[in-house]
Design a protein around this motif. Structure first.
Motif, PDB file in Angstrom:
ATOM      1  N   THR A  96       0.860  -1.179   0.000  1.00 13.01           N
ATOM      2  CA  THR A  96       0.000   0.000   0.000  1.00 13.01           C
ATOM      3  C   THR A  96       0.894   1.226   0.000  1.00 13.01           C
ATOM      4  OG1 THR A  96      -1.576  -1.212   1.326  1.00 13.01           O
ATOM      5  CG2 THR A  96      -1.884   1.175   1.212  1.00 13.01           C
ATOM      6  N   TYR A 214      -9.949   6.240  -5.121  1.00 10.42           N
ATOM      7  CA  TYR A 214      -9.643   4.817  -4.983  1.00 10.42           C
ATOM      8  C   TYR A 214      -8.587   4.605  -3.919  1.00 10.42           C
ATOM      9  CZ  TYR A 214     -11.927   4.236  -9.512  1.00 10.42           C
ATOM     10  OH  TYR A 214     -12.817   4.208 -10.525  1.00 10.42           O
ATOM     11  N   ASP A 215      -8.643   3.394  -3.323  1.00  8.86           N
ATOM     12  CA  ASP A 215      -7.507   2.926  -2.537  1.00  8.86           C
ATOM     13  C   ASP A 215      -6.709   2.032  -3.475  1.00  8.86           C
ATOM     14  OD1 ASP A 215      -7.906   4.114  -0.041  1.00  8.86           O
ATOM     15  OD2 ASP A 215      -9.483   2.676   0.430  1.00  8.86           O
ATOM     16  N   LYS A 217      -3.518  -0.595  -4.228  1.00  9.99           N
ATOM     17  CA  LYS A 217      -2.536  -1.523  -3.665  1.00  9.99           C
ATOM     18  C   LYS A 217      -1.761  -2.142  -4.814  1.00  9.99           C
ATOM     19  CE  LYS A 217      -4.593  -2.666   0.732  1.00  9.99           C
ATOM     20  NZ  LYS A 217      -5.219  -3.691   1.570  1.00  9.99           N
ATOM     21  N   LYS A 230      -7.183  -1.547  -7.601  1.00  6.15           N
ATOM     22  CA  LYS A 230      -7.897  -0.337  -7.153  1.00  6.15           C
ATOM     23  C   LYS A 230      -9.221  -0.735  -6.525  1.00  6.15           C
ATOM     24  CE  LYS A 230      -6.298   3.189 -10.392  1.00  6.15           C
ATOM     25  NZ  LYS A 230      -6.700   4.043 -11.517  1.00  6.15           N
ATOM     26  N   ARG A 233     -13.331   3.989  -3.039  1.00  7.73           N
ATOM     27  CA  ARG A 233     -13.548   4.495  -1.682  1.00  7.73           C
ATOM     28  C   ARG A 233     -14.809   5.368  -1.732  1.00  7.73           C
ATOM     29  NH1 ARG A 233      -8.338   6.773  -0.685  1.00  7.73           N
ATOM     30  NH2 ARG A 233      -9.228   8.593  -1.718  1.00  7.73           N
TER      31      ARG A 233
END
Ligand SMILES: [Zn+2]
Ligand SMILES: [Zn+2]
Length: 350
Positions: A96, A214-215, A217, A230, A233
């Motif tokens: 992350t 988006y979060d 990773k 993605k 969020r």
């Protein structure tokens, strides 16, 4: 989409993009026991679509070169894949990216502030509910009647015989009973009904979930590439929504009211007797109980009713009047204890 990861040159420490097999600074080759990593402080470099690879590298057992999964023979020495030492073990946990420090400083206090606001609002709400519950409980307790006991000291009663007279009476109603003669009729308000008058436009606040970026990773593919994962969020936003609410008005409902004359028996007088003792007596009367084929002005005995009470001394020594049914009253004697109820804040019997 895949992005390029990096490896660190063991000789000069240079961070080298994973698709380079040699360090561009000192020429050192990628080591056999390389660990790839993501460096999100650098600009993200996407892998070309045709170069995308989601399978881990294998390690040549002869020259120890890392080869892509698609290669059947070692790109360096030609040895077979089936003789491979094993494959690169990707990091199981996706990486992350850390937020940039200056952004973090700005966001943190704001978040905490919102959190504090929420929790204090929750506490206030909880307090209000508790307060209301206690209030209801106290009111209930206060309004609940309490049992009292008193001692009978004297008796009293009152009895009535209705006196009915046969005559022509003027009455009115929405229907004419049999035997009634209509004198007049009139349109009058009988009831009211609710009718839709208009709609009022009102607004209310409604909560809505909206996408808030988006979060991201990065998942290690085991070959220097990282898969960008993605997840959207959401945040709650409030908006005012308008809606229409019906407004009603009361409208009279008219009906025909009849005014009619009718010949019947009707109570016009009472014969009352009463005394402060324990021996009730009906009034003496010569009126008949029944009259066959009555004439106007004839009278007869109507309904009989009575009230019976005791005077008691309450637990504070005050005199109170308690009404009782005739059967109960007849069986009571002076000095008997009687139970009754009062309000908590009053000595008056209910
Ligand atoms: Zn180097
Ligand atoms: Zn080889």
């Amino acid at each position: 989409m895949n992005v390029w990861g990096y490896w660190k040159c063991p000789y000069c420490g240079e961070t080298v993009r994973a698709d380079h097999k040699d360090c561009p600074k000192c020429g050192t080759s990628i080591p056999n026991d390389v660990r790839f990593f993501m460096d999100t402080s650098k600009p993200i470099e996407y892998v070309d679509k045709e170069q995308e690879n989601n399978e881990a590298n294998w390690l040549c057992s002869y020259c120890r070169t890392q080869n892509p999964a698609q290669a059947e023979v070692c790109e360096s020495c030609g040895a077979k894949k089936s003789d491979a030492l094993g494959s690169y073990q990707p990091d199981p946990e996706p990486i992350t990216p850390k937020p940039k420090p200056e952004r973090r400083q700005k966001q943190r206090p704001k978040k905490d502030y919102i959190h504090r606001q929420n929790s204090s609002a929750l506490k206030l709400l909880f307090g209000l509910i508790l307060f209301a519950a206690l209030g209801i409980f106290a009111l209930n307790w206060y309004q609940k009647p309490v049992d009292r006991e008193g001692e009978v000291i004297s008796f009293g009663w009152q009895q009535e015989i209705g006196v009915e007279e046969y005559n022509t009476y003027r009455e009115n109603g929405w229907n004419v009973p049999s035997g009634g003669t209509v004198v007049s009729s009139n349109r009058e308000v009988r009831s009211y009904k609710q009718v839709l008058d208009h709609y009022e436009t009102k607004t209310k606040r409604v909560a809505k979930q909206v996408k808030d970026g988006y979060d991201v990773k990065y998942k290690d593919m085991g070959n220097g590439q990282y898969k960008e994962v993605k997840t959207p969020r959401y945040k709650t936003v409030y908006e005012n929504k308008t809606y229409k609410e019906p407004v009603y008005r009361k409208e009279p409902v008219y009906d025909t009211k009849y005014y009619y004359d009718i010949d019947k028996w009707k109570e016009t007088d009472v014969l009352r007797t009463s005394a402060d003792d324990h021996e009730p007596k009906w009034a003496e009367t010569d009126l008949p109980e029944k009259v066959d084929s009555p004439k106007y002005g004839d009278k007869r005995q109507g309904s009989r009713r009575g009230k019976y009470w005791v005077i008691i001394k309450d637990d504070k020594g005050n005199e109170q009047k308690l009404e009782r049914s005739l059967d109960e009253w007849k069986d009571l004697k002076e000095g008997d204890k009687v139970k009754y109820q009062t309000h908590r804040n009053s000595d008056d019997p209910l």
